[in-house]
Write a protein that holds these residues in place. Structure first.
Motif, PDB file in Angstrom:
ATOM      1  N   GLU A  89      32.358  35.380  28.559  1.00  0.00           N
ATOM      2  CA  GLU A  89      33.434  34.504  28.992  1.00  0.00           C
ATOM      3  C   GLU A  89      34.512  35.491  29.325  1.00  0.00           C
ATOM      4  O   GLU A  89      35.502  35.145  30.236  1.00  0.00           O
ATOM      5  CB  GLU A  89      33.707  33.241  27.934  1.00  0.00           C
ATOM      6  N   GLY A  92      34.026  37.643  31.917  1.00  0.00           N
ATOM      7  CA  GLY A  92      34.232  36.881  33.338  1.00  0.00           C
ATOM      8  C   GLY A  92      35.739  36.393  33.618  1.00  0.00           C
ATOM      9  O   GLY A  92      36.275  36.398  34.951  1.00  0.00           O
ATOM     10  N   SER A  93      36.529  36.011  32.902  1.00  0.00           N
ATOM     11  CA  SER A  93      38.024  35.870  32.925  1.00  0.00           C
ATOM     12  C   SER A  93      38.576  37.119  33.348  1.00  0.00           C
ATOM     13  O   SER A  93      39.600  36.919  34.250  1.00  0.00           O
ATOM     14  CB  SER A  93      38.311  35.424  31.605  1.00  0.00           C
ATOM     15  N   GLU A  95      37.514  39.693  35.077  1.00  0.00           N
ATOM     16  CA  GLU A  95      36.893  39.973  36.450  1.00  0.00           C
ATOM     17  C   GLU A  95      37.474  38.935  37.363  1.00  0.00           C
ATOM     18  O   GLU A  95      38.009  39.524  38.425  1.00  0.00           O
ATOM     19  CB  GLU A  95      35.428  39.902  36.481  1.00  0.00           C
ATOM     20  N   TYR A  96      37.961  37.613  36.906  1.00  0.00           N
ATOM     21  CA  TYR A  96      38.300  36.896  37.908  1.00  0.00           C
ATOM     22  C   TYR A  96      39.835  37.317  38.289  1.00  0.00           C
ATOM     23  O   TYR A  96      40.147  37.378  39.338  1.00  0.00           O
ATOM     24  CB  TYR A  96      38.420  35.458  37.475  1.00  0.00           C
ATOM     25  N   ALA A  97      40.505  37.899  37.129  1.00  0.00           N
ATOM     26  CA  ALA A  97      41.946  38.269  37.361  1.00  0.00           C
ATOM     27  C   ALA A  97      41.753  39.486  38.396  1.00  0.00           C
ATOM     28  O   ALA A  97      42.653  39.600  38.992  1.00  0.00           O
ATOM     29  CB  ALA A  97      42.375  38.282  35.986  1.00  0.00           C
ATOM     30  N   ALA A  99      39.275  40.718  40.711  1.00  0.00           N
ATOM     31  CA  ALA A  99      38.679  40.431  41.853  1.00  0.00           C
ATOM     32  C   ALA A  99      39.485  39.213  42.882  1.00  0.00           C
ATOM     33  O   ALA A  99      39.857  39.509  43.843  1.00  0.00           O
ATOM     34  CB  ALA A  99      37.340  39.890  41.608  1.00  0.00           C
ATOM     35  N   MET A 100      39.951  38.397  41.954  1.00  0.00           N
ATOM     36  CA  MET A 100      40.411  37.156  42.897  1.00  0.00           C
ATOM     37  C   MET A 100      41.901  37.022  42.664  1.00  0.00           C
ATOM     38  O   MET A 100      42.587  36.768  44.112  1.00  0.00           O
ATOM     39  CB  MET A 100      39.955  35.841  42.129  1.00  0.00           C
ATOM     40  N   LEU A 101      42.545  37.834  41.844  1.00  0.00           N
ATOM     41  CA  LEU A 101      44.015  37.936  41.874  1.00  0.00           C
ATOM     42  C   LEU A 101      44.645  39.133  42.096  1.00  0.00           C
ATOM     43  O   LEU A 101      45.949  39.323  42.149  1.00  0.00           O
ATOM     44  CB  LEU A 101      44.782  37.232  40.448  1.00  0.00           C
ATOM     45  N   SER A 175      31.608  46.119  32.421  1.00  0.00           N
ATOM     46  CA  SER A 175      31.788  45.385  34.039  1.00  0.00           C
ATOM     47  C   SER A 175      32.156  46.680  34.926  1.00  0.00           C
ATOM     48  O   SER A 175      32.621  47.423  34.971  1.00  0.00           O
ATOM     49  CB  SER A 175      33.307  44.859  33.761  1.00  0.00           C
TER      50      SER A 175
END
Length: 209
Positions: A89, A92-93, A95-97, A99-101, A175
């Motif tokens: 978790e 994933g959090s 990676e979200y920051a 990749a997406m932000l 990662s």
């Protein structure tokens, strides 16, 4: 006071680290500016976020990220677990920051007098395991602490430092997405050790910056 990051001028990993440490310097000096905490920032942040750093730290109540780094709304993407232990978790959090932000900096924040470190050292010394899911935290911390356990008996701070380094290394090792961003120079991972009494966050490791 509002201090927005211009979306047309991406922050580099080095810039992000400078911003983060400058805020901590203000906190230590008692000269906090409380940036990006006003109504204008609240309204602007409601339509989207552009944090300049991921702050992955220990859940200890004395490590409130926006306070000790003198930041405000939308500045930091904060993730916290006891002993800053890494799981799916958490990765994933982060990676979200990234990749997406498009966040350019990941900062791992550990601290002295860490309960997770102390519980792990006690578990090693006594040959016992704590109850419930606390055991899972201790087992994850133990991987980094065991190699320095003899020295850590006299200097628990050594265990704290080694665990911060281990966490920073693990984020990149586990990662592929983050490892690639670091290789490209688009992101960096740093480890910071926080002193509770002084309020100072000091660099202990830096990867990619």
């Amino acid at each position: 006071m509002s201090e927005p990051v211009n979306p047309d001028q991406p922050v580099t990993p080095a810039d992000a680290l400078t911003l983060l440490l400058a805020g901590n310097d203000r906190f230590v000096a008692g000269d906090r500016q409380h940036p990006n905490q006003d109504a204008d920032r609240r309204a602007a942040a409601a339509t989207g976020q552009r944090p300049f750093a991921v702050l992955f730290g220990c859940s200890d109540s004395r490590l409130a990220a926006e306070i000790i780094f003198d930041r405000g709304l939308g500045d930091l993407f904060v993730i916290r677990t006891a002993g800053h232990v890494v799981g799916a978790e958490v990765l994933g959090s982060i990676e979200y920051a990234v990749a997406m932000l498009d966040v350019p900096l990941i900062a791992v924040l550990g601290h002295d007098s860490c309960g997770a470190i102390a519980a792990t050292l006690d578990s090693i010394a006594e040959g016992t395991s704590p109850p419930g899911f606390i055991r899972d935290i201790v087992e994850r911390v133990m991987i980094s602490v065991v190699p320095v356990r003899d020295l850590a008996v006299k200097d628990p701070g050594l265990a704290v430092t080694e665990h911060i380094r281990y966490t920073a290394d693990t984020i990149i090792e586990r990662s592929a997405l983050i490892a690639e961003r670091v290789k490209e120079g688009r992101c960096a991972v740093v480890g910071l050790s926080y002193r509770l009494a002084e309020g100072k966050a000091s660099l202990v490791t830096r990867l990619g910056v």
